[in-house]
Design a protein around this motif. Structure first.
Motif, short mmCIF file in Angstrom:
data_model
loop_
_atom_site.label_atom_id
_atom_site.label_comp_id
_atom_site.label_asym_id
_atom_site.label_seq_id
_atom_site.Cartn_x
_atom_site.Cartn_y
_atom_site.Cartn_z
N GLU A 288 0.79 -1.23 0.00
CA GLU A 288 0.00 0.00 0.00
C GLU A 288 0.83 1.29 0.00
O GLU A 288 0.27 2.38 0.03
N LYS A 289 2.14 1.17 -0.05
CA LYS A 289 3.01 2.35 -0.08
C LYS A 289 4.20 2.10 -0.98
O LYS A 289 4.80 1.03 -0.95
N TRP B 178 -5.22 5.97 -4.96
CA TRP B 178 -3.80 6.25 -4.72
C TRP B 178 -3.61 7.75 -4.55
O TRP B 178 -4.21 8.54 -5.26
N GLN C 201 0.85 5.73 -13.28
CA GLN C 201 0.80 6.87 -12.37
C GLN C 201 2.04 7.73 -12.55
O GLN C 201 3.13 7.20 -12.77
N PHE D 15 3.85 7.33 -2.68
CA PHE D 15 2.55 6.95 -3.23
C PHE D 15 1.89 6.08 -2.16
O PHE D 15 2.49 5.11 -1.70
N GLU D 16 0.66 6.45 -1.76
CA GLU D 16 -0.05 5.71 -0.72
C GLU D 16 -1.45 5.36 -1.17
O GLU D 16 -2.14 6.20 -1.73
N TYR D 17 -1.86 4.12 -0.87
CA TYR D 17 -3.21 3.68 -1.20
C TYR D 17 -4.10 3.95 0.01
O TYR D 17 -3.86 3.42 1.09
#
Length: 166
Positions: free
Chosen positions: A72-73, A96, A115, A128-130
């Motif tokens: 997730e990151k 994201w 992205q 980048f984080e979800y």
């Protein structure tokens, strides 16, 4: 034999930096991606709406110094002489979010489905984080419902006389 192993010496890494941003409509981007002279190391194709907000240029000397990738990151330590684009070969999805040195920045759809984020000149930490708020809300509602059911169950089993009346 119809299937033969062909080694690739020109693979693209998960993340790249330094491409020249080119602004095109979706159909034109798809057409460019299908051309034999498509050069993802030299250019990144962004939607037209990014043109007013992106001032990055090509920076062939830009580099990703280090990276950390989890489910997730994805974090990248970058170094660039001018503002440029960091492109991550991961499907673009609205959940994201991106930040540079802890400050939120726009995340752009790149090359039709990846992205990209604009990185200023200098040394920076790009993240980048979800963050799926709907999923988190659904989890919270489920936990509250589970607690409510547990309270009802234990209230019913702790008072056997009342349980028989119901």
């Amino acid at each position: 034999f119809p299937l033969a192993w062909e080694p690739r010496t020109n693979f693209m890494p998960w993340a790249t930096i330094g491409q020249q941003p080119v602004f095109l409509e979706d159909d034109a981007t798809l057409a460019v991606l299908n051309r034999p002279d498509f050069a993802p190391r030299a250019a990144v194709y962004l939607p037209l709406e990014a043109r007013a907000k992106v001032s990055a240029k090509a920076d062939p000397q830009a580099r990703i110094v280090s990276s950390t990738i989890t489910a997730e990151k994805c974090g990248f330590q970058t170094q660039a002489a001018t503002a440029t684009m960091l492109v991550m070969a991961q499907g673009w999805y609205h959940c994201w979010q991106a930040s540079v040195d802890g400050s939120g920045v726009p995340l752009w759809r790149a090359n039709g489905g990846f992205q990209a984020v604009e990185v200023p000149a200098g040394n920076h930490q790009v993240l980048f984080e979800y963050k799926d708020r709907a999923f988190q809300l659904g989890c919270a509602i489920s936990v509250v419902a589970l607690l409510f059911c547990a309270v009802l169950f234990f209230a019913k089993t702790s008072n056997p006389a009342r349980a028989r009346q119901v």
